[in-house]
Write an enzyme that holds these catalytic residues in place. Structure first.
Site, short mmCIF file in Angstrom:
data_model
loop_
_atom_site.label_atom_id
_atom_site.label_comp_id
_atom_site.label_asym_id
_atom_site.label_seq_id
_atom_site.Cartn_x
_atom_site.Cartn_y
_atom_site.Cartn_z
N TYR A 57 -14.03 -5.11 9.75
CA TYR A 57 -13.09 -4.59 10.47
C TYR A 57 -12.20 -3.60 9.53
O TYR A 57 -11.94 -2.47 10.00
CB TYR A 57 -12.39 -5.19 11.24
CG TYR A 57 -13.31 -6.11 12.41
CD1 TYR A 57 -14.50 -5.79 12.73
CD2 TYR A 57 -12.90 -7.24 12.84
CE1 TYR A 57 -15.73 -6.75 13.60
CE2 TYR A 57 -13.57 -8.06 13.89
CZ TYR A 57 -14.87 -7.67 14.20
OH TYR A 57 -15.45 -8.21 15.11
N LYS A 96 -11.87 -3.70 28.76
CA LYS A 96 -11.04 -4.47 29.52
C LYS A 96 -11.49 -5.87 29.35
O LYS A 96 -12.26 -6.34 28.65
CB LYS A 96 -11.04 -3.96 31.15
CG LYS A 96 -12.73 -4.11 31.42
CD LYS A 96 -13.01 -5.51 31.77
CE LYS A 96 -14.69 -5.78 31.71
NZ LYS A 96 -14.95 -7.24 31.96
N ARG A 164 -16.50 -15.99 27.62
CA ARG A 164 -15.67 -15.91 29.00
C ARG A 164 -15.42 -17.49 29.70
O ARG A 164 -14.73 -17.49 30.76
CB ARG A 164 -16.52 -14.98 30.23
CG ARG A 164 -16.67 -13.68 30.00
CD ARG A 164 -17.60 -12.90 30.76
NE ARG A 164 -19.16 -13.15 30.23
CZ ARG A 164 -20.00 -12.41 30.69
NH1 ARG A 164 -19.76 -11.41 31.66
NH2 ARG A 164 -21.08 -12.41 30.39
#
Length: 332
Positions: A57, A96, A164
């Site tokens: 990254y 989001k 999640r």
């Protein structure tokens, strides 16, 4: 000016949200990608025809040929890497939910304001003509004075190893799908709500599989949001506006390119409206390009993201749950 974007992470959503739209939207290109596993970055680059696969990254952020980055990382990592991207002089389009919580969102918003860079939250549906029309109706008096908004989003995601369901990665149904109804009711009302009450169905770690909440806005408009990723409702995606002289009901407000139904009832009768089947992600990318190239206004900028995260935090607290924390705090 052509905006050259690097993708920070090889998440599945990147293909639909940025890589394929960049092939359709003029003045934008996905020029690089990085992943925690360099092999995944190389594979994604080859699969999608991306010219450069960075090994880290940090290497991508240091690439002087890139103007912007797209972040599809887990939400508890968003804040850290947005701050790093801003420090590297890159514009940001972030998936989001914007950050782990409102305090972290405010830190990012402050950094964005100080830098003058574009930092946009990827609420793609907000840029589609269907949502623009819904907001227009709410404020136009077409259905009289707005009194009530109801919005839901339910999916089926069985408990397991998906991010999640992971507390340290910012998991929970409200973070994943509930942020959409929260953002929709805020956008339609045009003001910020107070949470009246909330109820969550959560596991012992505080991961909400379902949550519903009642909100009230300063104007007196009330709202109900309901979301889940594992409940008796396998799938639902709707929004309803109720006014003193009519109503609007929308099916699939968040992905209208797949399917939608937009039904308006007024004193003159009932009618349906149809909208472009063009991807919400294309409209979003055009808006991002416009903000970067010419300073065009954003509907989902950093300040808007702070407001949404504030409601998410308040909903969690009202339901007896703790707001999420950045990954470094959760795993430290």
């Amino acid at each position: 000016m052509s905006v050259r974007i690097g993708v920070l992470g090889a998440a599945t959503i990147a293909a639909a949200a940025i890589i394929r739209p960049a092939q359709r939207v003029a003045g934008v290109s996905v020029a690089a990608i990085a992943a925690r596993d360099p092999a995944r970055a190389r594979a994604a680059a080859g699969r999608h025809g991306i010219p450069e696969a960075h090994r880290t990254y940090e290497s991508l952020l240091a690439d002087p040929t890139l103007d912007a980055v797209y972040l599809p990382l887990p939400s508890s990592l968003h804040g850290e890497w947005m701050l790093r991207a801003i420090a590297a002089g890159k514009h940001v389009l972030c998936e989001k939910p914007f950050t782990a919580n409102a305090a972290e969102a405010q830190e990012v918003a402050d950094a964005a304001a100080a830098s003058g860079l574009v930092v946009m939250q990827a609420f793609h549906y907000r840029y589609h003509p269907l949502m623009l029309r819904l907001v227009e109706i709410a404020g136009s008096g077409e259905i009289g004075r707005l009194t009530r908004i109801e919005a839901d989003f339910h999916i089926t995601l069985p408990p397991g190893g998906d991010i999640r369901w992971q507390p340290d990665l910012g998991g929970g149904s409200t973070m994943d799908v509930g942020c959409y109804p929260i953002h929709l009711v805020r956008s339609v009302a045009g003001e910020e709500p107070t949470v009246v009450r909330a109820r969550a169905w959560a596991d012992r770690r505080g991961i909400d599989r379902r949550l519903e909440a009642e909100l009230i806005f300063p104007s007196g408009v009330t709202a109900r949001i309901d979301n889940s990723m594992w409940s008796a409702t396998p799938f639902s995606s709707t929004a309803t506006l109720i006014g003193t002289r009519g109503s609007v009901h929308v099916t699939f407000p968040y992905h209208p390119q797949v399917f939608h139904r937009f039904s308006v009832r007024t004193e003159a009768g009932r009618h349906t409206e149809r909208f472009a089947r063009r991807s919400t992600f294309d409209f979003q990318l055009e808006a991002f390009r416009g903000a970067v190239v010419s300073g065009a206004p954003m509907l989902t900028g950093a300040d808007d993201a702070v407001a949404t995260m504030t409601v998410i935090d308040e909903v969690y607290r009202a339901a007896g749950l703790r707001p999420r924390v950045p990954f470094a705090q959760a795993s430290g």
